[in-house]
Design a protein around this motif. Structure first.
Motif, mmCIF file in Angstrom:
data_model
loop_
_atom_site.group_PDB
_atom_site.id
_atom_site.type_symbol
_atom_site.label_atom_id
_atom_site.label_comp_id
_atom_site.label_asym_id
_atom_site.label_seq_id
_atom_site.Cartn_x
_atom_site.Cartn_y
_atom_site.Cartn_z
ATOM 1 N N ARG A 22 0.848 -1.198 0.000
ATOM 2 C CA ARG A 22 0.000 0.000 0.000
ATOM 3 C C ARG A 22 0.880 1.243 0.000
ATOM 4 O O ARG A 22 1.905 1.267 0.669
ATOM 5 N N ILE A 38 -9.835 6.956 -3.052
ATOM 6 C CA ILE A 38 -9.228 7.385 -1.784
ATOM 7 C C ILE A 38 -10.049 8.520 -1.172
ATOM 8 O O ILE A 38 -10.643 9.329 -1.876
ATOM 9 N N PHE A 94 -0.908 7.221 0.225
ATOM 10 C CA PHE A 94 -2.290 7.707 0.027
ATOM 11 C C PHE A 94 -3.273 6.730 0.649
ATOM 12 O O PHE A 94 -4.250 7.122 1.275
ATOM 13 N N GLU A 95 -2.988 5.450 0.469
ATOM 14 C CA GLU A 95 -3.897 4.459 1.059
ATOM 15 C C GLU A 95 -3.744 4.437 2.586
ATOM 16 O O GLU A 95 -4.716 4.267 3.310
ATOM 17 N N GLN A 115 -5.864 6.963 4.373
ATOM 18 C CA GLN A 115 -7.321 6.858 4.166
ATOM 19 C C GLN A 115 -8.100 7.400 5.378
ATOM 20 O O GLN A 115 -7.826 7.003 6.522
#
Ligand code: ATP
Ligand code: MG
Length: 486
Positions: free
Chosen positions: A229, A276, A232-233, A236
């Protein structure tokens, strides 16, 4: 916040009271007891100050024109501030007393004839408690300290920006507080419970930055043995802080723009996109608009980022914040290094005012940490400053325009006055050099023989005037016989 050692001078108290005369009585009365009271007349002003700087205690009236001391207490606790709160009132009831104490007030005082003594006792009691546990970790985000108009506007702006849930661009020279602002936005935003993920876009080569930000699929490149990952993930539901965003390579800027516009990212080596829910805060010490005009930064990305812009002024443009920032860091490092809160001598503060902090608040912070670490007691003087600061601040200083020496109407004895003045300077020189006459002669720019001669001539060191003589203390002599007006 652990309670600090009792002997630390000048505990800062925020005094919230709408009755001016009572405010003054308390302020003046607390001063000789070692408490510096900053006064405000209402809840609103108190909140603004508490957002901008730290206090050792808050003393608040119960009934105020724009709210109540209880509202303020609730707000302080809600902010997670551990500043002790004391409520004072002329209208105490059991109900309000219980309410205040249940809400976490350290005391509830009734205004009586002895209110000053009572309050002093309570305040001293707060700090007389020996520290039973080692100091806790210093909070990783401090407050955005500043009392001048510029910082006040920024403190208010940060609050508004925090709740807006849009992209933010923070600009300012290095060390002006861009990261602290980003963290405060997170703290006060509806994403506070979500993650805050910082990344320095200038620190990684392009390929690594891409896989850090967007992640990758298994087999995307040699060595990608499992999918990963990206940040950005990871962010979340929270905020990603793209520090030094001006350094982001152009190909990645395209991907970032897509993430901003579509709220979607694609891992390296992936076919499909992932949605996202991440708020983006960018920061840079570059002039991004100019870089966009030069083609070094994408114009469309610049406009997307620049929806809400916070520009942090360099420290040299807000000298009014220097003393509170210095105090803030002295308290902070005193706590961290388990020493009492220290202060700066007037001379040291004056030197800081003459110095240009090119590294802005960070440089001041580092300097204060050094001083607290090196100081073995008493106020911090210039001797603890490093050479570069001394060299820059010892130079010509701006002084008040020269004033003519006031002379008495009836005239005076110039010869006698000059001798006394000379004697005073000889004495001062000797004192400055710790009584060492060789050094004193050198300091006064004369040979040792001349120095000794003048000391003898003027009657010996002990008889020389300790204070600067004034012409009016030397009345004119009658002119010698036969020397009348021509
Ligand atoms: N107004 C302020 N009040 C209290 N501390 C501050 C303030 N401004 C900056 N600081 C402190 O100064 C240091 C530098 O701040 P920060 O890291 O936010 O600066 P920056 O603008 O991100 O710098 P750079 O561009 O070099 O990364 C931090 O330790 C921060 O806590
Ligand atoms: Mg930074």
């Amino acid at each position: 916040m652990p309670i600090q050692a009792p002997e630390s001078p000048g505990k800062r108290i925020l005094l919230v009271e709408d009755e001016e005369s009572f405010r003054e009585v308390l302020q003046l009365g607390l001063e000789p007891e070692g408490f510096r009271a900053v006064t405000v007349s209402g809840v609103h002003e108190a909140k603004a100050l508490l957002q901008g700087s730290t206090f050792d205690a808050v003393v608040s009236d119960l009934r105020l024109k724009d709210g109540s001391g209880i509202d303020l207490l609730v707000w302080i606790k809600g902010q997670g501030l551990e500043t002790p709160v004391i409520i004072m009132t002329a209208f105490a009831t059991t109900e309000t007393t219980v309410q205040a104490l249940n809400l976490g007030a350290v005391d509830f005082l009734t205004k009586t004839k002895n209110d000053l003594q009572e309050l002093t006792k309570v305040l001293k009691g707060l700090y007389a408690v020996p520290q039973s546990s080692p100091p806790g970790p210093v909070s990783d985000i401090g407050d955005l300290v500043g009392v001048g108009d510029k910082m006040r506007r920024i403190q208010a702006l940060v609050g508004k920006v925090a709740i807006a849930d849009t992209t933010v661009l923070i600009t300012g020279e290095s060390g002006t507080g861009k990261e602290i602002v980003a963290r405060l936005i997170h703290r006060y935003s509806e994403r506070a419970k979500g993650p805050f993920v910082p990344i320095n876009c200038g620190a990684l080569p392009e390929s690594l930055l891409e896989s850090e930000l967007f992640g990758y699929e298994r087999g995307a490149f040699t060595g990608a043995s499992a999918a990963k990952r990206g940040l950005f993930e990871e962010a979340q539901g929270g905020i990603i802080f793209l520090d030094e965003i001006g350094e982001m390579p152009l190909p990645l800027q395209v991907k970032l723009l897509r993430a901003l516009q579509e709220r979607k990212i694609r891992r390296v080596g992936a076919n499909e996109e992932r949605a996202i829910d991440v708020r983006i805060i960018g920061a840079t010490n570059q002039n991004l608009r100019a870089r966009a005009e030069q083609g070094a930064f994408r114009q469309d990305l610049f406009f997307r980022l620049n929806i809400l812009h916070i520009e942090l002024p360099p420290l040299r443009e807000r000298p009014e914040d220097l003393p509170v920032l210095a105090d803030h860091f002295l308290a902070r490092f005193g706590q961290k290094l388990n020493k009492p809160t220290m202060s700066l001598t007037d001379e040291a503060m004056a030197a800081l005012r003459r110095y240009t902090f090119r590294g802005n608040v960070r440089e001041l912070e580092n300097l204060m940490e050094r001083c607290v670490a090196l100081n073995s007691g008493g106020p911090i003087g210039v001797e603890l400053f490093p050479d570069n600061i001394l060299a820059e601040t010892n130079g010509p200083q701006s002084v008040a325009p020269p004033q003519p020496c006031p002379l008495p109407e009836e005239g005076f004895d110039l010869e006698a006055y000059l001798n006394a003045y000379k004697g005073h300077l000889l004495r001062q020189g000797a004192e400055k050099c710790g009584g060492n006459r060789t050094k004193a002669a050198r300091y006064l720019g004369m040979s040792f023989r001349a120095y000794r001669y003048w000391l003898q001539e003027l009657g010996g060191l002990e008889t020389l005037p300790p204070a600067c003589p004034r012409p009016e203390d030397f009345p004119p002599k009658a002119p010698p016989e036969g020397e009348g007006d021509a």
